[in-house]
Design a protein around this motif. Structure first.
Motif, PDB file in Angstrom:
ATOM      1  N   LEU A  58       0.770  -1.122  -0.016  1.00  0.00           N
ATOM      2  CA  LEU A  58      -0.255   0.014   0.043  1.00  0.00           C
ATOM      3  C   LEU A  58       0.893   1.285  -0.081  1.00  0.00           C
ATOM      4  CD1 LEU A  58      -2.759  -1.065   2.549  1.00  0.00           C
ATOM      5  CD2 LEU A  58      -3.283  -0.629   0.038  1.00  0.00           C
ATOM      6  N   ASP A  59       1.747   1.361   0.706  1.00  0.00           N
ATOM      7  CA  ASP A  59       2.850   2.285   0.826  1.00  0.00           C
ATOM      8  C   ASP A  59       3.606   2.669  -0.688  1.00  0.00           C
ATOM      9  OD1 ASP A  59       2.513   2.809   3.486  1.00  0.00           O
ATOM     10  OD2 ASP A  59       4.111   1.605   4.147  1.00  0.00           O
ATOM     11  N   LEU A  74       0.916   4.244  -2.830  1.00  0.00           N
ATOM     12  CA  LEU A  74       0.824   5.544  -2.093  1.00  0.00           C
ATOM     13  C   LEU A  74       1.848   6.384  -2.941  1.00  0.00           C
ATOM     14  CD1 LEU A  74      -0.345   5.568   1.246  1.00  0.00           C
ATOM     15  CD2 LEU A  74      -1.771   6.510  -0.960  1.00  0.00           C
ATOM     16  N   ALA A 107      -6.537  -1.063   3.270  1.00  0.00           N
ATOM     17  CA  ALA A 107      -7.080   0.137   2.678  1.00  0.00           C
ATOM     18  C   ALA A 107      -7.935   1.050   3.301  1.00  0.00           C
ATOM     19  CB  ALA A 107      -7.120  -0.175   1.224  1.00  0.00           C
ATOM     20  N   GLU A 108      -9.097   0.210   3.710  1.00  0.00           N
ATOM     21  CA  GLU A 108     -10.156   0.628   4.338  1.00  0.00           C
ATOM     22  C   GLU A 108      -9.562   1.363   5.757  1.00  0.00           C
ATOM     23  OE1 GLU A 108     -14.578  -0.822   5.463  1.00  0.00           O
ATOM     24  OE2 GLU A 108     -12.842  -2.237   6.152  1.00  0.00           O
ATOM     25  N   ARG A 146      -7.075   2.489   6.539  1.00  0.00           N
ATOM     26  CA  ARG A 146      -5.977   3.579   6.341  1.00  0.00           C
ATOM     27  C   ARG A 146      -6.820   4.773   5.507  1.00  0.00           C
ATOM     28  NH1 ARG A 146      -0.404   0.980   4.749  1.00  0.00           N
ATOM     29  NH2 ARG A 146       0.262   3.117   4.312  1.00  0.00           N
ATOM     30  N   GLY A 147      -7.955   4.568   5.125  1.00  0.00           N
ATOM     31  CA  GLY A 147      -8.928   5.513   4.502  1.00  0.00           C
ATOM     32  C   GLY A 147      -8.301   5.706   2.987  1.00  0.00           C
ATOM     33  N   LEU A 148      -7.936   4.568   2.427  1.00  0.00           N
ATOM     34  CA  LEU A 148      -7.252   4.696   1.217  1.00  0.00           C
ATOM     35  C   LEU A 148      -8.120   4.168  -0.089  1.00  0.00           C
ATOM     36  CD1 LEU A 148      -3.408   3.628   2.057  1.00  0.00           C
ATOM     37  CD2 LEU A 148      -4.455   5.633   1.756  1.00  0.00           C
ATOM     38  N   ASP A 198     -10.781   4.991  -1.714  1.00  0.00           N
ATOM     39  CA  ASP A 198     -10.955   6.154  -2.825  1.00  0.00           C
ATOM     40  C   ASP A 198      -9.632   6.789  -3.196  1.00  0.00           C
ATOM     41  OD1 ASP A 198     -13.683   5.450  -2.426  1.00  0.00           O
ATOM     42  OD2 ASP A 198     -13.980   6.996  -0.989  1.00  0.00           O
ATOM     43  N   GLU A 199      -8.577   6.564  -2.699  1.00  0.00           N
ATOM     44  CA  GLU A 199      -7.301   7.280  -3.104  1.00  0.00           C
ATOM     45  C   GLU A 199      -6.362   6.416  -3.840  1.00  0.00           C
ATOM     46  OE1 GLU A 199      -3.498   9.501  -0.613  1.00  0.00           O
ATOM     47  OE2 GLU A 199      -5.404   9.024   0.339  1.00  0.00           O
ATOM     48  N   ILE A 200      -6.519   5.188  -3.855  1.00  0.00           N
ATOM     49  CA  ILE A 200      -5.622   4.405  -4.816  1.00  0.00           C
ATOM     50  C   ILE A 200      -6.523   3.433  -5.554  1.00  0.00           C
ATOM     51  CG2 ILE A 200      -3.467   4.465  -3.525  1.00  0.00           C
ATOM     52  CD1 ILE A 200      -4.172   1.863  -2.343  1.00  0.00           C
TER      53      ILE A 200
END
Length: 246
Positions: free
Chosen positions: A62-63, A66, A92-93, A95-97, A99-101
């Motif tokens: 995930l990093d 990002l 991802a959920e 870390r709030g990601l 909708d970001e990735i």
């Protein structure tokens, strides 16, 4: 998340191969990374961890995403069946990601389908899949699910049936299923389906030898209708009750 299928390179889907070819970073359990063709790993950043390193490699993947890199997280079989798709989405959920990735799940041939193909057609009717690993699921819950699936006459596929640490779980699972099945019920024991070291054993519920079973084995236990048909394991779907098959 990319499913490698059962392990043989000829069972890697074109979509999975394309995803690996396009990836800048490939992450996975070391044993599964070894299943990837070397040319698909060449020039890539590799994130490889041992058993129980799932959270670490998912976080590092995930990093990398990002940072704008195209990342492939590999799993054997299908990434959504006892594999990495769920964990990556959970993290991802958290870390709030989400909708970001951009996240995509690329399916693969799951182990129970590879095992079933080698046995014939044991999964032609309703079936249940149960993992005997209690690392993340309490054993009493696993026993409850086994009993429910057996009492409902599902064909049962057993994942992670036996390890060096969990030597008694398989015997206990077979004992639970035996409450609801005839001892002569056909059973298939398939190790390392579709890859080097493959083994296929057709036996009966009372004939399963736990000593030939390890974590890379899938066991398929037939239902009350499953039968041996020549060298195959066959679970009829019901056509013979409606049509003339001869």
């Amino acid at each position: 998340m990319v499913g490698l299928g059962p392990g043989g390179t000829h069972h890697l889907t074109p979509a999975a191969r394309a995803a690996l070819a396009q990836a800048e970073v490939i992450a996975g359990y070391k044993g599964y990374m070894d299943l990837v063709e070397p040319e698909l790993l060449e020039g890539k950043e590799l994130i490889s961890t041992g058993m129980t390193g799932e959270v670490d490699r998912a976080g590092r993947a995930l990093d990398a995403a990002l940072d704008g890199k195209r990342v492939a997280v590999v799993s054997s079989g299908d990434p959504g069946v006892y594999a990495m798709a769920g964990l990556v989405l959970e993290m991802a959920e958290a870390r709030g990601l989400l909708d970001e990735i951009g996240i995509e799940v690329v399916p693969g041939v799951p182990a129970f389908c590879a095992a079933a193909a080698l046995l014939g057609a044991p999964l032609m009717h309703d079936f249940a899949s149960v993992s005997l690993s209690d690392l993340l699921t309490p054993w009493p819950l696993i026993e409850k699910r086994l009993d429910a699936a057996a009492s409902a006459d599902f064909v049962i596929a057993l994942y992670n049936p036996r390890s060096k640490r969990r030597t008694g779980h398989l015997e206990r699972a077979l004992e639970i299923v035996s409450r609801h099945r005839d001892p002569a019920t056909p059973v298939g024991v398939v190790g390392r389906a579709m890859r080097a070291g493959q083994s296929v054993t057709r036996t009966t519920l009372d004939g399963v030898d736990p000593e030939i079973v390890d974590m890379q084995t899938v066991i398929i236990i037939g239902n009350s209708s499953t039968r041996a048909a020549g060298g195959f394991m066959l679970t009829p779907r019901g056509y013979e009750g409606k049509y003339e098959l001869g």
